[in-house]
Write an enzyme that holds these catalytic residues in place. Sequence first.
Site, PDB file in Angstrom:
ATOM      1  N   GLN A   1       0.775  -1.265   0.044  1.00 23.61           N
ATOM      2  CA  GLN A   1       0.068   0.117   0.053  1.00 23.61           C
ATOM      3  C   GLN A   1       0.885   1.200  -0.024  1.00 23.61           C
ATOM      4  O   GLN A   1       1.146   1.941   0.890  1.00 23.61           O
ATOM      5  CB  GLN A   1      -0.766  -0.073   1.026  1.00 23.61           C
ATOM      6  CG  GLN A   1      -1.801   1.222   1.158  1.00 23.61           C
ATOM      7  CD  GLN A   1      -3.179   0.900   0.291  1.00 23.61           C
ATOM      8  OE1 GLN A   1      -3.566  -0.379   0.355  1.00 23.61           O
ATOM      9  NE2 GLN A   1      -3.453   1.840  -0.345  1.00 23.61           N
ATOM     10  N   PHE A   2       1.299   1.676  -0.993  1.00 26.37           N
ATOM     11  CA  PHE A   2       2.345   2.616  -1.201  1.00 26.37           C
ATOM     12  C   PHE A   2       1.716   4.124  -0.658  1.00 26.37           C
ATOM     13  O   PHE A   2       2.311   5.184  -0.515  1.00 26.37           O
ATOM     14  CB  PHE A   2       3.015   2.731  -2.635  1.00 26.37           C
ATOM     15  CG  PHE A   2       2.026   3.595  -3.597  1.00 26.37           C
ATOM     16  CD1 PHE A   2       2.130   4.958  -3.833  1.00 26.37           C
ATOM     17  CD2 PHE A   2       1.187   2.756  -4.273  1.00 26.37           C
ATOM     18  CE1 PHE A   2       0.999   5.506  -4.839  1.00 26.37           C
ATOM     19  CE2 PHE A   2       0.439   3.212  -5.188  1.00 26.37           C
ATOM     20  CZ  PHE A   2       0.371   4.659  -5.572  1.00 26.37           C
ATOM     21  N   THR A   3       0.443   4.025  -0.915  1.00 26.54           N
ATOM     22  CA  THR A   3      -0.499   5.349  -0.718  1.00 26.54           C
ATOM     23  C   THR A   3      -0.588   5.723   0.888  1.00 26.54           C
ATOM     24  O   THR A   3      -0.790   6.742   1.495  1.00 26.54           O
ATOM     25  CB  THR A   3      -2.079   5.347  -0.902  1.00 26.54           C
ATOM     26  OG1 THR A   3      -2.562   4.117  -0.241  1.00 26.54           O
ATOM     27  CG2 THR A   3      -1.774   5.050  -2.563  1.00 26.54           C
TER      28      THR A   3
END
Length: 149
Positions: A78-80
């Site tokens: 989950q890079f966000t």
Amino acid sequence: MRIVVQRASRGRVLVNGEVTGEIGRGLVLLVGITHDDTEQDADYLAEKVVGLRIFEDAEEKMNLSLLEVAGAILSVSQFTLYGDCRKGRRPNFMEAAKPEQANRLYEYFNDKLRSLGVRVETGIFGAMMDVELVNDGPVTLLLDSKKSF
């Protein structure tokens, strides 16, 4: 590293309509990685996640760890989690690690969880995923390796 930990009665990830990972009772982890994260960060968080006493005992107190309830983990990259929303309306993702580095450390983290005796299911790194979960409690925690040492 940042992780959103969600206690779940079940969870699954679909990519293009196909299930790539599915668990019953356990934890759904949203895992974010930044530029200066190392294997030490991954080791710390893997041990922390597995040892968190967030499952209820016979007296309905959060006293049991994932291992004690024989739970599984659904780990989703989950890079966000490194999105910066302080300016403007579009998040800035400059603090998220580059994909090659992030994928390597994400896989290392999942392997570390497995070495600690946990069954780990995953999504597909970098894919557009549909993540489903039934949050049990709800119990949701935020972990950040930079706030640990």
